[in-house]
Design a protein around this motif. Structure first.
Motif, short mmCIF file in Angstrom:
data_model
loop_
_atom_site.label_atom_id
_atom_site.label_comp_id
_atom_site.label_asym_id
_atom_site.label_seq_id
_atom_site.Cartn_x
_atom_site.Cartn_y
_atom_site.Cartn_z
N UNK A 1 26.61 37.45 -1.83
CA UNK A 1 26.16 37.27 -0.45
C UNK A 1 25.18 38.36 -0.04
N UNK A 2 24.68 39.11 -1.02
CA UNK A 2 23.77 40.23 -0.76
C UNK A 2 22.32 39.80 -0.96
N UNK A 3 21.45 40.26 -0.06
CA UNK A 3 20.01 40.01 -0.23
C UNK A 3 19.23 41.20 0.32
N UNK B 1 -4.77 33.53 -3.02
CA UNK B 1 -4.30 34.41 -1.94
C UNK B 1 -2.81 34.22 -1.66
N UNK B 2 -2.43 33.02 -1.20
CA UNK B 2 -1.04 32.77 -0.84
C UNK B 2 -0.07 33.00 -1.98
N UNK B 3 -0.42 32.48 -3.17
CA UNK B 3 0.49 32.62 -4.33
C UNK B 3 0.67 34.08 -4.76
N UNK B 4 -0.42 34.87 -4.86
CA UNK B 4 -0.22 36.28 -5.21
C UNK B 4 0.61 37.04 -4.17
N UNK B 5 0.44 36.68 -2.88
CA UNK B 5 1.23 37.32 -1.83
C UNK B 5 2.71 36.96 -2.03
N UNK B 6 2.99 35.66 -2.21
CA UNK B 6 4.36 35.21 -2.44
C UNK B 6 4.94 35.84 -3.71
N UNK B 7 4.09 36.01 -4.71
CA UNK B 7 4.51 36.63 -5.97
C UNK B 7 5.05 38.04 -5.77
N UNK B 8 4.48 38.78 -4.82
CA UNK B 8 4.96 40.14 -4.56
C UNK B 8 6.32 40.12 -3.88
N UNK B 9 6.52 39.18 -2.96
CA UNK B 9 7.83 39.03 -2.31
C UNK B 9 8.86 38.71 -3.39
N UNK B 10 8.49 37.78 -4.30
CA UNK B 10 9.37 37.36 -5.39
C UNK B 10 9.68 38.47 -6.37
N UNK B 11 8.65 39.22 -6.76
CA UNK B 11 8.85 40.23 -7.80
C UNK B 11 9.81 41.33 -7.35
N UNK B 12 9.94 41.51 -6.03
CA UNK B 12 10.88 42.52 -5.52
C UNK B 12 12.18 41.88 -5.02
N UNK B 13 12.34 40.57 -5.28
CA UNK B 13 13.54 39.84 -4.84
C UNK B 13 13.82 39.99 -3.36
N UNK B 14 12.77 39.92 -2.55
CA UNK B 14 12.94 40.04 -1.10
C UNK B 14 13.04 38.67 -0.47
N UNK B 15 13.58 38.61 0.74
CA UNK B 15 13.62 37.36 1.50
C UNK B 15 13.59 37.70 2.98
N UNK B 16 13.60 36.64 3.82
CA UNK B 16 13.47 36.81 5.27
C UNK B 16 12.26 37.69 5.58
N UNK B 17 11.14 37.37 4.90
CA UNK B 17 9.95 38.20 5.02
C UNK B 17 8.68 37.35 5.01
N UNK C 1 15.89 47.14 2.76
CA UNK C 1 17.31 47.32 3.06
C UNK C 1 18.13 46.18 2.45
N UNK C 2 19.41 46.47 2.22
CA UNK C 2 20.33 45.45 1.70
C UNK C 2 21.03 44.81 2.88
N UNK C 3 21.08 43.48 2.91
CA UNK C 3 21.77 42.75 3.97
C UNK C 3 22.82 41.85 3.33
N UNK C 4 23.68 41.32 4.18
CA UNK C 4 24.75 40.46 3.70
C UNK C 4 24.76 39.16 4.47
N UNK C 5 24.88 38.06 3.74
CA UNK C 5 25.00 36.75 4.36
C UNK C 5 26.32 36.74 5.13
N UNK C 6 26.29 36.20 6.33
CA UNK C 6 27.49 36.19 7.19
C UNK C 6 27.97 34.77 7.41
N UNK C 7 29.26 34.66 7.68
CA UNK C 7 29.85 33.38 8.08
C UNK C 7 30.65 33.63 9.34
N UNK C 8 30.77 32.59 10.16
CA UNK C 8 31.59 32.74 11.36
C UNK C 8 32.88 31.94 11.18
N UNK C 9 33.94 32.48 11.76
CA UNK C 9 35.25 31.83 11.73
C UNK C 9 35.73 31.75 13.18
N UNK C 10 35.99 30.53 13.66
CA UNK C 10 36.52 30.34 15.01
C UNK C 10 37.94 29.82 14.91
#
Length: 197
Positions: free
Chosen positions: A3-5, A78-94, A130-139
């Motif tokens: 659940x880490x990203x 342009x777009x693909x090389x930019x996306x490639x940098x996000x991918x190569x560092x395993x980043x998301x929400x960016x 930064x490292x983030x964690x996927x969250x779930x809600x419980x009601x």
């Protein structure tokens, strides 16, 4: 699946000059496609005098939601090389936006790819990953008599209380890391009178 990203803590920017063309790059944390599109619109308005405003984004902890745009540059330069940098560092929400002011000298396909790749990388490097964690809600609901037992389970540094209502019948909504959600739900369900929603 973990659940880490990883993403950036806050927006970052950089610039690069390649054969008199100026590249301004911006890395912006985003959580939805709508947020990314709104940011692209803002940059397009702000840099209306630029030749190209190219971008790419990646969303979600599973990194399956992504899009890139060459904005008039030759396809894939342009777009693909930019996306490639996000991918190569395993980043998301960016979202990464690279604005190009043409300097009068053509860079050619390899030159464009290299310039957009480097501009995107510089913006990421200017930020803090930064490292983030996927969250779930419980009601759940529970009788007031079960309050002590519920609070023992909820009193945990990993658990965030999103909402609570205490009356004869009580209700709570909690947020917790996805990896820990099933065990928390099981512990709550084991308490007499607790009903998960």
């Amino acid at each position: 699946m973990s659940d880490t990203y990883h993403t950036l803590a806050s927006p970052a920017e950089a610039s690069l000059t390649e054969k008199r063309s100026r590249f301004l790059s911006f890395a912006i944390p985003v959580t939805t496609a709508g947020e990314a599109r709104d940011a692209v619109k803002r940059f397009s308005k702000e840099y209306f005098d630029a030749r190209h405003v190219c971008w790419a984004y990646m969303l979600g902890a599973d990194r399956l939601d992504f899009l890139s745009n060459d904005n008039g540059e030759p396809s894939g330069t342009a777009g693909k090389p930019i996306l490639g940098q996000i991918n190569s560092l395993n980043l998301t929400d960016l979202l990464i936006v690279v604005v190009r002011y043409f300097g009068g000298i053509k860079l050619g396909t390899p030159g464009l790819i290299a310039a957009y790749r480097k501009a995107a990388r510089l913006a990421i490097e200017a930020g803090e990953i930064i490292e983030c964690h996927k969250k779930e809600t419980i009601s759940f609901i529970f009788p007031y008599l079960a309050m002590n037992d519920v609070m023992k389970v909820v009193k945990n540094p990993e658990v965030a209380v999103l909402s609570q209502q205490f009356d004869n019948s009580c209700a709570m909504t909690l947020s917790i890391r996805s990896d820990s959600a099933a065990s928390l739900a099981a512990r709550l369900a084991a308490i007499s009178g607790v009903s998960l929603l």
